[in-house]
Write a protein that holds these residues in place. Sequence first.
Motif, PDB file in Angstrom:
ATOM      1  N   UNK A 107      -6.063  17.180   1.081  1.00 43.11           N
ATOM      2  CA  UNK A 107      -6.766  15.947   1.231  1.00 43.11           C
ATOM      3  C   UNK A 107      -6.395  15.018   2.276  1.00 43.11           C
ATOM      4  N   UNK A 144      -8.660   9.032   3.768  1.00 42.65           N
ATOM      5  CA  UNK A 144      -9.462   8.791   2.620  1.00 42.65           C
ATOM      6  C   UNK A 144      -8.812   8.381   1.538  1.00 42.65           C
ATOM      7  N   UNK A 145      -7.744   8.036   1.550  1.00 48.75           N
ATOM      8  CA  UNK A 145      -6.878   7.584   0.250  1.00 48.75           C
ATOM      9  C   UNK A 145      -7.740   6.154  -0.257  1.00 48.75           C
ATOM     10  N   UNK A 146      -7.988   5.926  -1.370  1.00 47.73           N
ATOM     11  CA  UNK A 146      -8.377   4.761  -2.138  1.00 47.73           C
ATOM     12  C   UNK A 146      -7.482   3.859  -2.422  1.00 47.73           C
ATOM     13  N   UNK A 147      -7.662   2.444  -2.063  1.00 44.41           N
ATOM     14  CA  UNK A 147      -6.585   1.556  -2.981  1.00 44.41           C
ATOM     15  C   UNK A 147      -7.228   0.379  -3.434  1.00 44.41           C
ATOM     16  N   UNK A 148      -8.233   0.655  -4.415  1.00 34.55           N
ATOM     17  CA  UNK A 148      -8.963  -0.149  -4.983  1.00 34.55           C
ATOM     18  C   UNK A 148      -7.920  -1.606  -5.930  1.00 34.55           C
ATOM     19  N   UNK A 203     -14.089   2.231 -13.764  1.00 33.19           N
ATOM     20  CA  UNK A 203     -14.060   2.857 -14.984  1.00 33.19           C
ATOM     21  C   UNK A 203     -15.037   2.371 -16.249  1.00 33.19           C
ATOM     22  N   UNK A 256     -18.204   4.225 -15.399  1.00 36.16           N
ATOM     23  CA  UNK A 256     -18.637   5.733 -15.828  1.00 36.16           C
ATOM     24  C   UNK A 256     -18.410   6.074 -17.014  1.00 36.16           C
ATOM     25  N   UNK A 285     -17.440  12.006 -10.289  1.00 32.75           N
ATOM     26  CA  UNK A 285     -17.024  10.833  -9.459  1.00 32.75           C
ATOM     27  C   UNK A 285     -15.744  10.434  -9.954  1.00 32.75           C
ATOM     28  N   UNK A 286     -15.733  10.159 -11.265  1.00 30.06           N
ATOM     29  CA  UNK A 286     -14.477   9.514 -11.742  1.00 30.06           C
ATOM     30  C   UNK A 286     -13.088  10.660 -11.328  1.00 30.06           C
ATOM     31  N   UNK A 298     -12.476  10.171  -7.657  1.00 34.92           N
ATOM     32  CA  UNK A 298     -11.915   8.962  -7.210  1.00 34.92           C
ATOM     33  C   UNK A 298     -10.514   8.930  -7.709  1.00 34.92           C
ATOM     34  N   UNK A 346      -8.705  10.679  -4.877  1.00 28.20           N
ATOM     35  CA  UNK A 346      -8.474   9.998  -3.791  1.00 28.20           C
ATOM     36  C   UNK A 346      -7.592   8.719  -3.881  1.00 28.20           C
ATOM     37  N   UNK A 347      -7.150   8.241  -5.087  1.00 28.03           N
ATOM     38  CA  UNK A 347      -6.586   7.165  -5.538  1.00 28.03           C
ATOM     39  C   UNK A 347      -5.119   7.764  -5.599  1.00 28.03           C
ATOM     40  N   UNK A 348      -4.933   8.843  -5.023  1.00 31.01           N
ATOM     41  CA  UNK A 348      -3.496   9.503  -5.115  1.00 31.01           C
ATOM     42  C   UNK A 348      -3.105   9.740  -6.585  1.00 31.01           C
ATOM     43  N   UNK A 390      -7.988   7.835 -14.024  1.00 32.69           N
ATOM     44  CA  UNK A 390      -9.103   8.193 -13.974  1.00 32.69           C
ATOM     45  C   UNK A 390      -9.163   9.765 -14.176  1.00 32.69           C
TER      46      UNK A 390
END
Lengths: 70, 134
Positions: free
Chosen positions: A7, A11-15, A24, A27, B50-51, B54, B57-59, B110
Amino acid sequence: MNRAFALPAAIVLTPSHFTAAVLFALFASVVFAITQRETVHDQVRYGLQCFVMFVGGVFVAGWVMWLLRR
Amino acid sequence: MANSSAVKENYAPSVMSVVVPAVAWLIPGAGHFIQKRWIRGLLLMASIGLMFVLGLLMQGQVYRPNSGDVLDILGFVGDIGAGGLYIVTRAMDWGQGAMAHATGDYGTKFIIVAGLLNFISVADAYHIAIGKKQ
């Protein structure tokens, strides 16, 4: 491990905690609505209800933690 | 007793009642697709897929079956619900996230919840297949 399939780190996401909670809620509400109700009208209604309860729960929990921390 | 025997007759096992849950587990939403519930299938596929993505992608961390820790085994039970997504992730060796980061922890949750939601989706597809739900 085949590094070609790793990966990309870019593109690591940090929301934020809130963004993650809203995603959450979104979905989970969609899946709950589709699986727990039969008609489209009921699904939309139940989905919105679940979403509001999830996000409302985040705010309530946040305020409870704020009160406990004082 | 009369009611239970009527239920048994109405929901008699068929090929679809076996194939649908298997397909629904392997590909989230596909159990609804093969029963021509296109919109429901698309929404389920998008939400669960997607869940899961994501979460990666959030590790987020993907649990393995043989870690030995009871909580890790419970995490694995949740993860395995995602079916094909879990298999591809393990095959590609993704999901080795660092739990030290808060977002890594969110991602792990997730991934687990995506699997658990797919279990609900599988049950729903099965109910449609046996005629219990429209």
